[in-house]
Design a protein around this motif. Structure first.
Motif, PDB file in Angstrom:
ATOM      1  N   UNK A   1      55.040   0.357  11.420  1.00 17.94           N
ATOM      2  CA  UNK A   1      55.746   1.356  12.221  1.00 17.94           C
ATOM      3  C   UNK A   1      55.500   2.763  11.702  1.00 17.94           C
ATOM      4  N   UNK A   2      55.505   2.941  10.392  1.00 22.28           N
ATOM      5  CA  UNK A   2      55.328   4.277   9.833  1.00 22.28           C
ATOM      6  C   UNK A   2      53.965   4.854  10.167  1.00 22.28           C
ATOM      7  N   UNK A   3      52.955   4.012  10.256  1.00 23.22           N
ATOM      8  CA  UNK A   3      51.603   4.479  10.547  1.00 23.22           C
ATOM      9  C   UNK A   3      51.358   4.546  12.047  1.00 23.22           C
ATOM     10  N   UNK A   4      51.716   3.481  12.746  1.00 24.51           N
ATOM     11  CA  UNK A   4      51.441   3.430  14.186  1.00 24.51           C
ATOM     12  C   UNK A   4      52.229   4.470  14.950  1.00 24.51           C
ATOM     13  N   UNK A   5      53.403   4.857  14.455  1.00 27.53           N
ATOM     14  CA  UNK A   5      54.185   5.865  15.151  1.00 27.53           C
ATOM     15  C   UNK A   5      53.439   7.181  15.262  1.00 27.53           C
ATOM     16  N   UNK A   6      52.504   7.433  14.347  1.00 29.18           N
ATOM     17  CA  UNK A   6      51.725   8.667  14.385  1.00 29.18           C
ATOM     18  C   UNK A   6      50.302   8.449  14.854  1.00 29.18           C
ATOM     19  N   UNK A   7      49.656   7.472  14.309  1.00 29.99           N
ATOM     20  CA  UNK A   7      48.249   7.256  14.666  1.00 29.99           C
ATOM     21  C   UNK A   7      48.084   6.525  15.981  1.00 29.99           C
TER      22      UNK A   7
ATOM     23  N   UNK B   1      46.550   6.423  24.780  1.00 24.70           N
ATOM     24  CA  UNK B   1      47.637   6.555  23.797  1.00 24.70           C
ATOM     25  C   UNK B   1      48.940   6.280  24.516  1.00 24.70           C
ATOM     26  N   UNK B   2      49.998   6.129  23.731  1.00 24.30           N
ATOM     27  CA  UNK B   2      51.334   5.948  24.298  1.00 24.30           C
ATOM     28  C   UNK B   2      52.102   7.256  24.207  1.00 24.30           C
ATOM     29  N   UNK B   3      53.031   7.450  25.119  1.00 23.53           N
ATOM     30  CA  UNK B   3      53.853   8.658  25.122  1.00 23.53           C
ATOM     31  C   UNK B   3      54.688   8.724  23.854  1.00 23.53           C
ATOM     32  N   UNK B   4      55.205   7.575  23.447  1.00 19.44           N
ATOM     33  CA  UNK B   4      56.031   7.562  22.238  1.00 19.44           C
ATOM     34  C   UNK B   4      55.227   8.012  21.025  1.00 19.44           C
ATOM     35  N   UNK B   5      53.953   7.629  20.961  1.00 20.93           N
ATOM     36  CA  UNK B   5      53.123   8.055  19.837  1.00 20.93           C
ATOM     37  C   UNK B   5      52.950   9.568  19.833  1.00 20.93           C
ATOM     38  N   UNK B   6      52.651  10.124  20.999  1.00 20.06           N
ATOM     39  CA  UNK B   6      52.447  11.570  21.063  1.00 20.06           C
ATOM     40  C   UNK B   6      53.732  12.318  20.757  1.00 20.06           C
ATOM     41  N   UNK B   7      54.872  11.775  21.175  1.00 17.22           N
ATOM     42  CA  UNK B   7      56.151  12.409  20.838  1.00 17.22           C
ATOM     43  C   UNK B   7      56.326  12.451  19.324  1.00 17.22           C
TER      44      UNK B   7
END
Length: 1472
Positions: free
Chosen positions: A683-689, A736-742
């Motif tokens: 989660x810590x990595x995928x939330x950004x990358x 990409x996902x919207x949540x990732x870009x947020x």
């Protein structure tokens, strides 16, 4: 004799006469002996049945005989005799089934007369020469000797006749009966003693006994076999018996005694037969092989059975050789099958049983271990295993009471073989004595692979058994196998202690190593699946467990190793952090090592394109890590100085080896990398990358493996910059996902700090705003999108027009050329990143939303690319957005004027029409408007010539003008642009017929004006102020009311020659200063007030005001006092009184206002009503009829109120009565029917009712309404209220869970001109309906209030508290209803509650106003009857009467008129 002397001797002589004399007499058929002395008669009679059968009758007894004759030519001279006749008579007993059996009693020999018995069971009749004493046959007579010699021939001839003529059902039964007459030697004495020998000799020489299944064929007795059963015949079929022994089976139906069979030479089935058949089979080449193992098994079973029967004495006659002698003879016969398929005898050498013989379900077939058993002289297991045919055969026959089980058969066979010298040798001994030593032989590897497989498979199968010896020796056996056993693998035979061996997929290995290795050559031996063939399919787990015990694994094998490290920098731990002591000379490492993983990774890394195989290898490690390999990730080391040094933990060689190779696939570039170069997807990595980062593929689930491999689990800001760099290099399109870009933008927002300028400069240098092509409900969903510059996006656009426009522009280059001035390609961000407004708008300065100029540009582009119907939703969305700007106040009137000016100056054709065209505000040939009245639009045709209709709601079309979802959201924009309504372009023309007095309607409106004034002032202060400024009171004074018979309007187009195609019927119409009201709707207060509201609300109807005025009017009409109405208006509605300074809109509040008359549906009906009323006035000059008047009773003085009540009562009664007559069929209108079910004293006051209707079930009542009845026609032949079809009533009532009894009127009182009620008529108190009550008014009020509360709670639970209003909750309203239900539609429902505490009361009072109100409202009026019961009951019952007026017309309920106690003749006469 005359003297009586010698009479007894004579009588005795006649008593010696026997009926058998008649058997051999040719003519005499009957003998009657009459004794006159004893007065008795004896009858003897012969009856020839046929087929040589004769029936003799002697008194009451009968007997049957089979008689054969033979005429003989005399070969011995006798004086005067050249021929003689010889006869045999066989006595028979008739059986119940019609067949005959031998009668086993000795018979006499006849020489025309009976002589004596000689031991024969049949009669011989011959012309024997007798001595003078007639006591016996003369022995010395040659004649008699000749006759004796002829008897055997006649006896043999009798066999054929006996078989053909006596047999009824079975041949065997007849032969059995015949054979019972065969005399045995020693049974016959005297002259005939030689006869048995002669008869037996003759029978042995002729085929006299039938063959089994021979269809009547017979054979010599010496070739027949008796004493057999189906088991024997199944073992030795007919052909086999005939081929090898030349014998046949005797018919099973023939029962011969052992003595007779022995005398005839018939052989008895037994051990000798089995021995002889086996001798013959063994002497013929290939015969035993053709018969098979199963036959040998059955033969051994049959031997055991015969031997057991002999010992039990079942066979009395056995062969001369004893069983032991027979077994000795049998030992020399080579019929015992060995495991190698050959046959041998027990004399050729020792034989053994194997341990598999004792196994039951686990025993494999002998052929599975044929090569192993070829080295052993072991009995073939199939000899001991009973086949299906053999089991079935040996369960048949009279000898077997219970069918033996296969296990019992095996034991029996084994017992026979033991007698032949076969010994027991267990499988356990085979393993220890034979198999284990074989593995140690040097030449064992040169043996056939199949034979080697059988050796180990035999051990595996034996371990599955319950061998007691294995509990002691199994561990030692396994240890020897782990070291020395040979296993067949995919790479050939391998000795287990020399190499690692693995399970294949067929043996339960979930890892398919062939897919991992593919074409890469790696030494990976797997067990050959051939071992599975030696176990049943459901025993595959036993095979796997066996090899697991030998050390075989599914995947990598990690072994412990102890190493000595002197120089750490030269070891695999050179990069590991160790606690190094100064004086340390080296370390001892207790390590874990896996040579296989090093070989596999080295081979795979030589082929970079094999990244898919590496991914599969990682998946396997991840799956097995926690359970199998996690324990091998760490090693321990200690210093060599001192043995007791503390052990410290470090990485094992197994883990460090996996870190050295580039073998993990990256999800970004699909190439192989070292583990430290890649991220673990957490989660810590995928939330950004996001999903496209450099992740280790596939995803590793075990965190222990993540740590062991050294995968990265955190992201830095430099990683984010690199991510943007990769995105820019790959192009604008990305996934990409919207949540990732947020999270990325939030991360930048958080980390921007002192680097804000650098970050902003970086973001402004390239497209950095990601906008997905499609938004998903789940923001984590990966979707394709593009990156845009900051100038190319806007924060919000609720219309969706930008999306459709941008999609079209990007999809079509031609569209770009069509609109070269297109500069507006915005992407709204509010829907994508709603939580980052401060970041985008505040920091990045993204545009908030398109303004009017932007929307105008968008509309121009849409009109250039699309037809109206293609982009209708987006265009209307823009209109709605601009309207919202106007309504919010952010756009003032000056801005609106500029909008209109721009539209006129540019001539932008941006308005869609229902003709699917675009128009501008500069149209000159036609008028422009929007449709606000669909019904009005339908009345016109050919409007396209004069008007262009602008579409302001989604879905409107010329073909379907009713389509659309409303237009209220776009009215603000349309009004600001001065686009008129369609109703403003037409004007109505009033068409009215007939006028009437309008005072009642005028005064009603004047009475309502002050309430309307208070309502508008309270709820619409701005409107009230405007009306005050425009002197609305002057308009109200000028307002005229015109009541007409019929009212219509027709519309005309103001510009153009177009009229509506039809006129419309109107109930009310406000035209200029005149309010037109049709007579039929004079009391339709709802329509009247709705039309009046147009006067105050700019010609627009206002339903809330109309409903408010309607409600207080109904309350006043129902008799509510002025104070009650005021309380309702102030407290219930929150409408405050006018201040003293306000000018009331009422012109003359003190004038007497009368309630308008009930309207007529047409002019003829109105004239008929007027004529009837006038005639009624003439007939009743003493009664004063007047209409209901305004204001209500509450506004009059007490005296006026009393006078008004009396007038109202009789006026309403007559009016209601006449209306009931109008509802009847034409055939019944001239008949006056009054139901007289009850009579009693008429009371003008109302109160709570006290009884339950008698036609209701006393059980629970449903609160559901009485079903909406279909309209029932009343049969003119039926009187009163009885329905034409009683079944229809029952069906309707059953729908509401009520049961109606048959309704029968108690009496009909007809009152007309011919029959006057005399003035002296009296009504007995017994016949009167008692309307009085012993309870006080307070008690009655409490009961009524309780019932209303119950109904209120019931309706609230059904409709909700917001939709149900209880008028009498605080105080009595006086309305003709108690509760109002507002379902959100224009129609309201009214509920009246009638409560009683009596459970047997079937009537209740209803006032004239309540009934009139019920008739007016129809299905919108409901009466709830509440039965409270006694004070001890805590439950109430509800009865719902929906539309009681209709129920009355359908004769479900009825009205009753109650005559007053003071019977006035004039009053009664006036009712005619």
């Amino acid at each position: 004799m005359l003297q009586g002397v010698g009479m007894k001797d004579v009588t005795a002589m006649f008593n010696d006469l026997h009926p058998t004399l008649l058997l051999f007499l040719h003519k005499l058929r009957r003998i009657i002996v009459r004794n006159d002395v004893t007065h008795s008669v004896c009858h003897m009679e012969r009856l020839d049945i046929g087929n040589n059968l004769v029936k003799l009758t002697y008194g009451a007894s009968t007997s049957t005989w089979f008689v054969v004759w033979k005429k003989l030519e005399a070969s011995i001279s006798r004086a005067g005799i050249t021929s003689t006749e010889l006869a045999l008579a066989f006595p028979l007993s008739e059986l119940p089934d019609g067949s005959y059996d031998a009668y086993m009693e000795q018979q006499k020999v006849f020489a025309f007369l009976p002589l004596r018995t000689y031991g024969l069971r049949f009669i011989i009749q011959g012309d024997f020469i007798l001595p003078s004493s007639r006591e016996a046959v003369d022995h010395n007579s040659a004649w008699n000797q000749w006759l004796l010699s002829e008897i055997p021939g006649l006896f043999l001839e009798a066999a054929d006749s006996f078989r053909m003529r006596v047999a009824v059902k079975a041949l065997g039964t007849a032969i059995t009966s015949y054979m019972k007459f065969v005399p045995m030697e020693g049974e016959v004495v005297g002259f005939f003693s030689s006869l048995p020998r002669m008869i037996l000799s003759g029978l042995r020489a002729v085929p006299c006994l039938p063959i089994q299944d021979g269809e009547g064929a017979c054979a010599l007795p010496c070739v027949l076999l008796k004493g057999w059963d189906e088991a024997a015949r199944s073992l030795i079929p007919d052909y086999l018996l005939l081929e090898h022994l030349g014998m046949r089976y005797l018919d099973k139906g023939v029962a011969l005694s052992d003595a007779l069979a022995s005398s005839l030479g018939v052989q008895v089935y037994g051990l000798g037969t089995l021995l002889n058949i086996m001798k013959s089979v063994c002497t013929r080449k290939g015969c035993l092989q053709s018969l098979g193992f199963n036959w040998i098994h059955c033969w051994l079973l049959e031997w055991h059975r015969c031997a057991s029967s002999s010992q039990q004495g079942l066979h009395k006659f056995v062969q001369e050789d004893t069983e032991m002698d027979m077994l000795k003879a049998l030992q020399s016969l080579p019929f015992i099958a060995l495991s190698n398929g050959t046959f041998t005898s027990s004399m050729e050498g020792p034989l053994w049983f194997t341990d598999s013989i004792a196994d039951e379900e686990a025993s494999p077939h002998m052929k599975m271990f044929s090569l192993l058993y070829s080295d052993l002289r072991t009995v073939h297991p199939e000899i001991l295993q009973c086949g299906a045919n053999c089991s079935d055969t040996h369960s048949k026959g009279p000898r077997s009471t219970l069918s033996p089980t296969p296990a019992e058969n095996a034991v029996n066979v084994k017992s026979v073989l033991v007698k032949l010298g076969v010994s027991q040798l267990s499988a356990h001994e085979v393993i220890k004595v034979h198999i284990l030593p074989k593995f140690l032989e040097h030449d064992f590897t040169e043996k056939d692979e199949v034979q080697v497989v059988q050796y180990l498979a035999f051990v595996m199968l034996h371990f599955c058994s319950d061998c007691r010896k294995c509990t002691v020796d199994k561990n030692s056996i396994v240890k020897k196998l782990q070291k020395d056993s040979m296993i067949l693998t995919s790479t050939g035979l391998i000795r287990l202690g020399k190499s690692f061996i693995h399970f294949p997929v067929e043996l339960g290995n979930k890892i398919n190593m062939k897919e991992i290795f593919n074409d890469v050559k790696i030494f990976w031996p797997e067990i050959d699946p051939i071992y599975l063939q030696f176990l049943p399919s459901h025993w595959s787990n036993h095979c796997r467990s066996f090899f697991e015990g030998l050390g075989v694994t599914d995947f990598l094998q990690v072994v412990p190793v102890e190493k000595t490290v002197y120089d750490k920098s030269l070891s695999i731990w050179k990069d590991s952090s160790w606690e190094i002591e100064c004086n340390s000379k080296g370390w001892i490492v207790e390590d874990w090592e896996c040579s296989e993983v090093s070989d596999i990774l080295e081979a795979l890394c030589q082929f970079p394109e094999k990244h898919d195989q590496c991914a599969k290898l990682l998946s396997v490690l991840d799956m097995l890590w926690k359970d199998q390999y996690c324990q091998f990730s760490g090693s321990t080391y200690r210093s060599m100085v001192g043995i007791s040094q503390e052990k410290k933990v470090t990485e094992s060689t197994f883990v460090l080896t996996m870190r050295q190779f580039s073998w993990i696939k990256s999800g970004q570039d699909k190439k192989l990398h070292q583990p430290a170069e890649l991220f673990h997807r957490c989660d810590a990595v995928e939330s950004l990358l996001g999903s496209q980062g450099p992740y280790a593929m596939p995803q590793v689930q075990s965190m222990g493996l993540v740590k062991a491999l050294g995968l990265r689990t955190s992201v830095s800001i430099n990683d984010v910059y690199e991510l943007f760099g990769r995105w820019n290099s790959s192009g604008r399109s990305y996934e990409a996902s919207v949540a990732q870009m947020v999270r990325i933008y939030s991360f930048l927002w958080t980390e921007i700090g002192a680097q804000q300028e650098a970050v902003l400069k970086l973001l402004d240098s390239f497209p950095c705003i990601f906008v997905p092509e499609m938004l998903h409900t789940n923001s984590e969903t990966i979707s394709r999108g593009e990156f845009y510059h900051l100038a190319d996006v806007s924060w919000s656009d609720a219309t969706g027009s930008l999306d459709i426009l941008d999609a079209h522009l990007q999809a079509s280059e031609m569209a770009r050329e069509k609109a070269p001035g297109c500069t507006f390609s915005l992407k709204p961000l509010s829907k994508v990143y709603p939580s980052l407004r401060a970041f985008f708008v505040g920091i990045l300065c993204v545009q908030e939303q398109p303004d009017f100029d932007g929307y105008l540009s968008i509309l121009q582009q849409i009109s250039a690319f699309f037809s109206p119907h293609e982009a209708m939703e987006q265009v209307l969305g823009i209109f709605s957005a601009l309207s919202a700007e106007i309504e919010s106040g952010r756009v003032n009137t000056e801005d609106q004027a500029q909008w209109k000016s721009k539209l006129l100056s540019t001539g932008a054709r941006i308005f869609p029409t229902i003709q699917d065209t675009w128009i501008s505000l500069n149209e000159k040939n036609k008028s422009i408007c929007w449709c606000d009245d669909l019904d009005l639009l339908k009345d016109f045709s050919d409007l396209e010539k004069y008007i262009d209709f602008i579409v302001i709601s989604n879905g409107q079309q010329m073909k379907n003008p009713e389509a659309g979802n409303g237009y209220s959201s776009n009215i603000s924009l349309i009004s600001s642009l001065d686009i008129p309504r369609f109703s403003e372009l037409v004007e109505p023309e009033v068409i009215a017929y007939g006028t009437h007095n309008n005072e009642q309607s005028k005064k009603l409106l004047l009475w309502s004006f002050p309430y309307a004034q208070r309502y508008i002032k309270q709820l619409h202060p701005d409107l009230y102020e405007m009306l005050t400024k425009t002197k609305i009171e002057d308009c109200l004074r000028k307002l005229e009311v015109m009541v007409v018979d019929q009212l219509f309007i027709r519309y005309r187009l103001r510009r153009g020659l177009a009229w509506s195609s039809q006129r419309r019927s109107q109930s009310c119409l406000l035209q200029a200063d005149t309010l037109y009201v049709s007579l039929s709707n004079a009391q339709n207060y709802s329509a009247l007030y709705l039309e009046l509201s147009r006067l105050f609300f700019s010609k627009q109807a206002n339903s809330p005001l109309a409903n408010f005025l309607h409600l207080i009017t109904l309350m006043a009409e129902a008799g509510s006092s002025e104070s009650s109405i005021e309380t309702f208006v102030c407290s219930g509605q929150g409408i405050l009184p006018l201040s003293d300074v306000e000018v009331s809109w009422a012109r003359d509040p003190n004038s007497e206002i009368r309630t308008p008359d009930r309207g007529c549906t047409n002019a003829s009906a109105y004239l008929e009503r007027y004529r009837v009323l006038q005639e009624a006035h003439r007939k009743t000059p003493n009664l004063k009829f007047s209409s209901n008047v305004w204001p209500p009773h509450s506004s009059l003085t007490p005296a006026e109120t009393k006078k008004r009540k009396e007038d109202d009562f009789w006026d309403d009664s007559r009016q209601m009565f006449m209306e009931v007559l109008e509802d009847l069929e034409p055939g019944l209108k001239n008949t006056t029917l009054v139901s007289a079910k009850y009579s009693g004293t008429l009371k003008s006051t109302t109160g709570s009712d006290e009884s339950l209707p008698s036609f209701l079930d006393k059980g629970d009542f449903s609160s559901e309404p009485v079903s909406t009845f279909e309209e029932k026609q009343i049969d003119s032949t039926h009187s009163g209220y009885v329905s034409k079809s009683s079944s229809s009533i029952e069906t309707a009532v059953n729908l509401s869970c009520l049961e109606l009894e048959s309704l029968k009127p108690l009496g009909i009182l007809e009152v007309n001109d011919d029959k006057k009620v005399s003035s002296g008529a009296k009504f007995s108190q017994r016949d009167r309906m008692n309307l009085s009550s012993e309870m006080t008014d307070q008690q009655l009020e409490l009961i009524g209030h309780s019932g209303e509360a119950i109904v209120f709670q019931h309706l609230v639970s059904k409709h909700g508290i917001s939709r149900v209003k209880w008028l009498n909750q605080d105080t009595e309203s006086g309305a003709p209803f108690d509760i109002i239900i507002d379902e959100g539609t224009a129609q309201q429902e009214f509920v009246e509650v009638k409560t009683t505490r009596s459970l047997d009361k079937d009537w209740f009072e209803i006032s004239v106003r309540e009934w009139e109100f019920a008739r007016q409202k129809g299905p919108r009026f409901t009466i709830f009857r509440v039965f409270l019961g006694n004070s001890e009951s805590s439950s109430a019952r509800l009865l719902q009467l929906l539309d009681p007026a209709r129920l009355c017309r359908d004769r479900v309920i009825q009205l009753a008129l109650i005559l007053p106690q003071n019977e006035s003749p004039d009053l009664l006469a006036s009712l005619t």
